[in-house]
Each structure stands twice: as C-alpha cells, then as structure tokens.
Scaffold this motif. Sequence first.
Motif, PDB file in Angstrom:
ATOM      1  N   LEU A   1      37.813 -17.680  57.183  1.00  0.00           N
ATOM      2  CA  LEU A   1      38.357 -18.129  58.180  1.00  0.00           C
ATOM      3  C   LEU A   1      37.513 -17.678  59.307  1.00  0.00           C
ATOM      4  CD1 LEU A   1      40.842 -19.408  59.541  1.00  0.00           C
ATOM      5  CD2 LEU A   1      42.145 -17.193  59.460  1.00  0.00           C
ATOM      6  N   ARG A   2      36.920 -16.782  59.794  1.00  0.00           N
ATOM      7  CA  ARG A   2      36.265 -16.254  60.974  1.00  0.00           C
ATOM      8  C   ARG A   2      34.749 -16.969  60.856  1.00  0.00           C
ATOM      9  NH1 ARG A   2      37.221  -9.768  60.662  1.00  0.00           N
ATOM     10  NH2 ARG A   2      39.724 -10.056  60.500  1.00  0.00           N
ATOM     11  N   SER A   3      34.241 -17.699  59.811  1.00  0.00           N
ATOM     12  CA  SER A   3      33.148 -18.526  59.909  1.00  0.00           C
ATOM     13  C   SER A   3      33.575 -19.768  59.217  1.00  0.00           C
ATOM     14  CB  SER A   3      32.191 -17.903  58.924  1.00  0.00           C
ATOM     15  OG  SER A   3      32.756 -17.689  57.571  1.00  0.00           O
ATOM     16  N   THR A   4      34.545 -20.417  59.989  1.00  0.00           N
ATOM     17  CA  THR A   4      34.957 -21.901  59.128  1.00  0.00           C
ATOM     18  C   THR A   4      34.134 -22.888  59.452  1.00  0.00           C
ATOM     19  OG1 THR A   4      37.144 -21.354  59.620  1.00  0.00           O
ATOM     20  CG2 THR A   4      36.590 -23.420  59.269  1.00  0.00           C
ATOM     21  N   TRP A   5      33.381 -22.804  60.797  1.00  0.00           N
ATOM     22  CA  TRP A   5      32.483 -23.868  61.231  1.00  0.00           C
ATOM     23  C   TRP A   5      31.097 -23.731  60.619  1.00  0.00           C
ATOM     24  CZ3 TRP A   5      32.140 -28.643  62.593  1.00  0.00           C
ATOM     25  CH2 TRP A   5      30.900 -29.009  62.929  1.00  0.00           C
ATOM     26  N   GLY A   6      30.748 -22.450  60.127  1.00  0.00           N
ATOM     27  CA  GLY A   6      29.447 -22.318  59.725  1.00  0.00           C
ATOM     28  C   GLY A   6      29.289 -22.929  58.146  1.00  0.00           C
ATOM     29  N   TRP A   7      30.427 -22.488  57.681  1.00  0.00           N
ATOM     30  CA  TRP A   7      30.652 -22.922  56.196  1.00  0.00           C
ATOM     31  C   TRP A   7      30.829 -24.754  56.050  1.00  0.00           C
ATOM     32  CZ3 TRP A   7      29.979 -20.455  51.638  1.00  0.00           C
ATOM     33  CH2 TRP A   7      30.205 -19.124  51.971  1.00  0.00           C
ATOM     34  N   THR A   8      31.651 -25.044  56.983  1.00  0.00           N
ATOM     35  CA  THR A   8      31.685 -26.478  57.232  1.00  0.00           C
ATOM     36  C   THR A   8      30.448 -27.349  57.433  1.00  0.00           C
ATOM     37  OG1 THR A   8      33.907 -26.299  57.879  1.00  0.00           O
ATOM     38  CG2 THR A   8      32.964 -28.470  58.396  1.00  0.00           C
ATOM     39  N   CYS A   9      29.460 -26.678  58.677  1.00  0.00           N
ATOM     40  CA  CYS A   9      28.335 -27.187  58.862  1.00  0.00           C
ATOM     41  C   CYS A   9      27.260 -26.961  57.990  1.00  0.00           C
ATOM     42  CB  CYS A   9      27.652 -26.270  60.113  1.00  0.00           C
ATOM     43  SG  CYS A   9      26.116 -26.799  60.640  1.00  0.00           S
ATOM     44  N   ILE A  10      27.218 -26.024  56.940  1.00  0.00           N
ATOM     45  CA  ILE A  10      26.169 -25.819  55.853  1.00  0.00           C
ATOM     46  C   ILE A  10      26.513 -26.825  54.750  1.00  0.00           C
ATOM     47  CG2 ILE A  10      25.286 -24.304  54.397  1.00  0.00           C
ATOM     48  CD1 ILE A  10      25.717 -22.114  55.993  1.00  0.00           C
ATOM     49  N   LEU A  11      27.583 -26.891  54.371  1.00  0.00           N
ATOM     50  CA  LEU A  11      27.921 -27.793  53.088  1.00  0.00           C
ATOM     51  C   LEU A  11      27.940 -29.303  53.532  1.00  0.00           C
ATOM     52  CD1 LEU A  11      30.706 -25.796  51.318  1.00  0.00           C
ATOM     53  CD2 LEU A  11      28.114 -26.068  50.716  1.00  0.00           C
ATOM     54  N   THR A  12      28.730 -29.603  54.342  1.00  0.00           N
ATOM     55  CA  THR A  12      28.583 -30.915  54.986  1.00  0.00           C
ATOM     56  C   THR A  12      27.328 -31.612  55.574  1.00  0.00           C
ATOM     57  OG1 THR A  12      31.061 -30.622  55.840  1.00  0.00           O
ATOM     58  CG2 THR A  12      30.279 -32.488  56.521  1.00  0.00           C
ATOM     59  N   GLY A  13      26.581 -30.701  56.276  1.00  0.00           N
ATOM     60  CA  GLY A  13      25.400 -31.012  56.754  1.00  0.00           C
ATOM     61  C   GLY A  13      24.436 -31.609  55.685  1.00  0.00           C
ATOM     62  N   SER A  14      24.572 -30.557  54.607  1.00  0.00           N
ATOM     63  CA  SER A  14      23.541 -30.825  53.158  1.00  0.00           C
ATOM     64  C   SER A  14      24.143 -31.991  52.817  1.00  0.00           C
ATOM     65  CB  SER A  14      23.715 -29.514  52.468  1.00  0.00           C
ATOM     66  OG  SER A  14      23.268 -28.273  53.131  1.00  0.00           O
ATOM     67  N   PHE A  15      25.166 -32.092  52.576  1.00  0.00           N
ATOM     68  CA  PHE A  15      25.792 -33.586  51.787  1.00  0.00           C
ATOM     69  C   PHE A  15      25.210 -34.744  52.659  1.00  0.00           C
ATOM     70  CE2 PHE A  15      29.012 -36.720  51.503  1.00  0.00           C
ATOM     71  CZ  PHE A  15      28.971 -37.089  50.211  1.00  0.00           C
ATOM     72  N   VAL A  16      25.536 -34.569  54.157  1.00  0.00           N
ATOM     73  CA  VAL A  16      25.280 -35.964  54.522  1.00  0.00           C
ATOM     74  C   VAL A  16      23.514 -36.358  54.642  1.00  0.00           C
ATOM     75  CG1 VAL A  16      24.984 -36.840  57.111  1.00  0.00           C
ATOM     76  CG2 VAL A  16      27.372 -35.809  56.179  1.00  0.00           C
ATOM     77  N   LEU A  17      22.720 -35.108  54.993  1.00  0.00           N
ATOM     78  CA  LEU A  17      21.687 -35.389  54.672  1.00  0.00           C
ATOM     79  C   LEU A  17      21.080 -35.810  53.282  1.00  0.00           C
ATOM     80  CD1 LEU A  17      20.028 -32.334  56.495  1.00  0.00           C
ATOM     81  CD2 LEU A  17      19.676 -34.460  57.326  1.00  0.00           C
ATOM     82  N   LEU A  18      21.551 -35.240  52.218  1.00  0.00           N
ATOM     83  CA  LEU A  18      20.928 -35.454  50.986  1.00  0.00           C
ATOM     84  C   LEU A  18      21.564 -37.295  50.585  1.00  0.00           C
ATOM     85  CD1 LEU A  18      19.460 -34.976  48.429  1.00  0.00           C
ATOM     86  CD2 LEU A  18      21.790 -33.803  47.518  1.00  0.00           C
ATOM     87  N   LEU A  19      22.733 -37.517  51.043  1.00  0.00           N
ATOM     88  CA  LEU A  19      23.357 -38.728  50.757  1.00  0.00           C
ATOM     89  C   LEU A  19      22.541 -39.817  51.630  1.00  0.00           C
ATOM     90  CD1 LEU A  19      26.868 -39.818  50.129  1.00  0.00           C
ATOM     91  CD2 LEU A  19      25.491 -41.103  52.207  1.00  0.00           C
ATOM     92  N   SER A  20      22.350 -39.567  52.713  1.00  0.00           N
ATOM     93  CA  SER A  20      21.707 -40.473  53.540  1.00  0.00           C
ATOM     94  C   SER A  20      20.318 -40.898  53.438  1.00  0.00           C
ATOM     95  CB  SER A  20      21.790 -40.283  55.172  1.00  0.00           C
ATOM     96  OG  SER A  20      20.993 -39.037  55.320  1.00  0.00           O
ATOM     97  N   PHE A  21      19.506 -39.576  53.041  1.00  0.00           N
ATOM     98  CA  PHE A  21      18.129 -39.834  52.421  1.00  0.00           C
ATOM     99  C   PHE A  21      17.960 -40.530  51.263  1.00  0.00           C
ATOM    100  CE2 PHE A  21      14.072 -38.340  50.643  1.00  0.00           C
ATOM    101  CZ  PHE A  21      13.227 -38.720  51.773  1.00  0.00           C
ATOM    102  N   SER A  22      18.827 -40.242  50.136  1.00  0.00           N
ATOM    103  CA  SER A  22      18.993 -40.870  49.008  1.00  0.00           C
ATOM    104  C   SER A  22      19.353 -42.189  49.125  1.00  0.00           C
ATOM    105  CB  SER A  22      19.861 -40.040  47.958  1.00  0.00           C
ATOM    106  OG  SER A  22      21.327 -40.172  48.431  1.00  0.00           O
ATOM    107  N   ALA A  23      20.019 -42.877  50.127  1.00  0.00           N
ATOM    108  CA  ALA A  23      20.630 -44.164  50.205  1.00  0.00           C
ATOM    109  C   ALA A  23      19.524 -44.930  50.776  1.00  0.00           C
ATOM    110  CB  ALA A  23      21.679 -44.248  51.018  1.00  0.00           C
TER     111      ALA A  23
END
Length: 319
Positions: free
Chosen positions: A97-119
């Motif tokens: 809870l105290r690092s909500t944005w950190g977890w969201t940024c790491i996982l979501t950012g990695s997913f967005v980068l990998l998906l957009s680059f593979s596409a």
Amino acid sequence: MDPKTGNSWKGLVSELERFHMIATELKVSGRFLLRPLDAALQMLTNLLARILGSNLVRRHFHLVLSGLVLFGPLLSFWVSKHNIFANSNHFLYRKFLRSTWGWTCILTGSFVLLLSFSACRSVPVSLRHFSRIGLAGLLWWGTRRLLTLLEDAAGSCYEPMPPAQDVQSPAAAAQPPLLLHEDQTKASCLRANLLWRGYEVSQNVLILCLCCLLLLEEISVFGRHLSHEKRQQRSPGAPIRILFLLCVVLLIMWMFLLLCLLANFPNWPSQQLGGALGYLGWRGLYQGWYRLNLRWCCPGLPGEELFITSGSVKEPKRL
C-alpha cells in the motif's frame, strides 16, 4: 606425447562428453515438463485478455469501482474488528500500500514497453506509449503535493493536556483540554505524537483507484495484440504473457486492498473524495488528453498505431 598426459586428456574429453549427454537429457526433460505449463499460461492469458478486453468490462469498470468506494464502508458493520486486515501494520499495507505507484509503474511500464516494441519494433513509438505512465506519475506527484499543502493549511495541531487534579466530572475526563501548536505541518505533528485535526483527502484511496483504472486501460489491449500476432502468424512469447498475468494479479490486489481499507478503516467523506479525485484524474487523461490527435504533447490511447498490418488503414479510435 607423454602417456600420462594422453590418458588425462582422454579422461577430460570423456567427462565433457558425459556432461554434454546429461545436459541434453535435462534439456529434453525440461521441455517436456514446461510444455504443459506453457499451455496453461496461454489458456489463462487468452481467457483473461478476452474478459478484460471486452466492451462490458472496459465501459463499466469505473462504475464498479465507484460503487465499491461509495458502499464499501458499509461493510464495517459486518467485518470483525479483530481480523488480520484490521491491523494497519499488516504485511500487505506495509509492503504494497505504501508503494502502490512504484509497483504499478514497474509492472505496467514493463508491459507497455514490451507490448509496443513487439508490435511495431520501433523504439520512439514504444517510448511514446510509455510516456502515458510518466504523465500519470506526474499527475499523482502534483496531486499529492497539492493535497499536502491544502491539508496543512486547513488543519491544526493540538497537544492533549492532562486534566486538572480537582476536576472530577466524566466529561472533563473524556475530553481533556487541548493546547494549540502553531506553525506545525501535519507530518511534523504526527511525528511528534500530537493530535491533528482538519479536513483531509484519503491519498491511499486516490492512488488505488487511479492505479486500478490505469491498469485496466493498459492491459485491456492485450487481446488486440493476440489477434494481431495471430494474423501475422506469430505467437507472443512467455515473457509478455507473464507480465500481463502479473498486471492482472496486481489489479486484483489493489481492488482487494481498497476493499480492506474501506471496510476496516472507514473515513467518510475523506475516502470518497479520494476516490472521486482518482476517477477525475483517469477521466482527464484517458478520456480527455490521450484522445487528442497524435502530436508531440499527446501520447495517444493504449494500442493506437500498434496493430496495423501492411496495406491496412489506421484503426479508428476506441469509443
């Protein structure tokens, strides 16, 4: 050649051949064991992509989240005050809870980068899509700073004073006199173990709602990515599927933590104001700014200009 040297060399070669045979056997057995796991991963991610990418979920998820924020505090009448999630020092609260944005940024950012680059296999396009996460982080940072300034301006710090010895009334014992401390911020007041009174907005509910809405927006395009890869006669690899699955788990965890906060620590209307600000932040970004025409100041919607085959026209914007 020395016979001893020749024998040692032959022994080393035989040992290397034996290790090579063992590694080959392990590789074959590993493939045999990983095959059902890979099939289960594909089935699960395909099902989740179909559910989260459906119009029903994408168009009504914010309504479900709003209902949870509005009516979640009513669960406090049925939830036991002695359950493990009623403790503010619980592991989930301290580590996630105290690092909500950190977890969201790491996982979501990695997913967005990998998906957009593979596409599209384009680094500038991938960075442009990743900039949505950075803009959301900038919004969260500015909102948190503004709310902190407003809370410091609207609240006051008090020190409970011990009641006088000659006062024996129950009211005086229940409500001890308070000594006002000037020029104190909320953070410094709480660090000094003093009492802070004032209006506040729940920043935990705000960031949880914003992250839930952001996660759904970003991972809902995975179904379109699967369809695009199928048309190209390709199959998405295990890394992007695992990242997608981790993002789904994170979304479920954020919703669970939000429900725990509302049920175990109800605080009307602070939590409802936080949820409303989180909804407005998502509305302003994904339903407003990102729908503008693509230019240097607009990163576009998730999946925009990614799933275009050769000779096809540009996909219309999602409604």
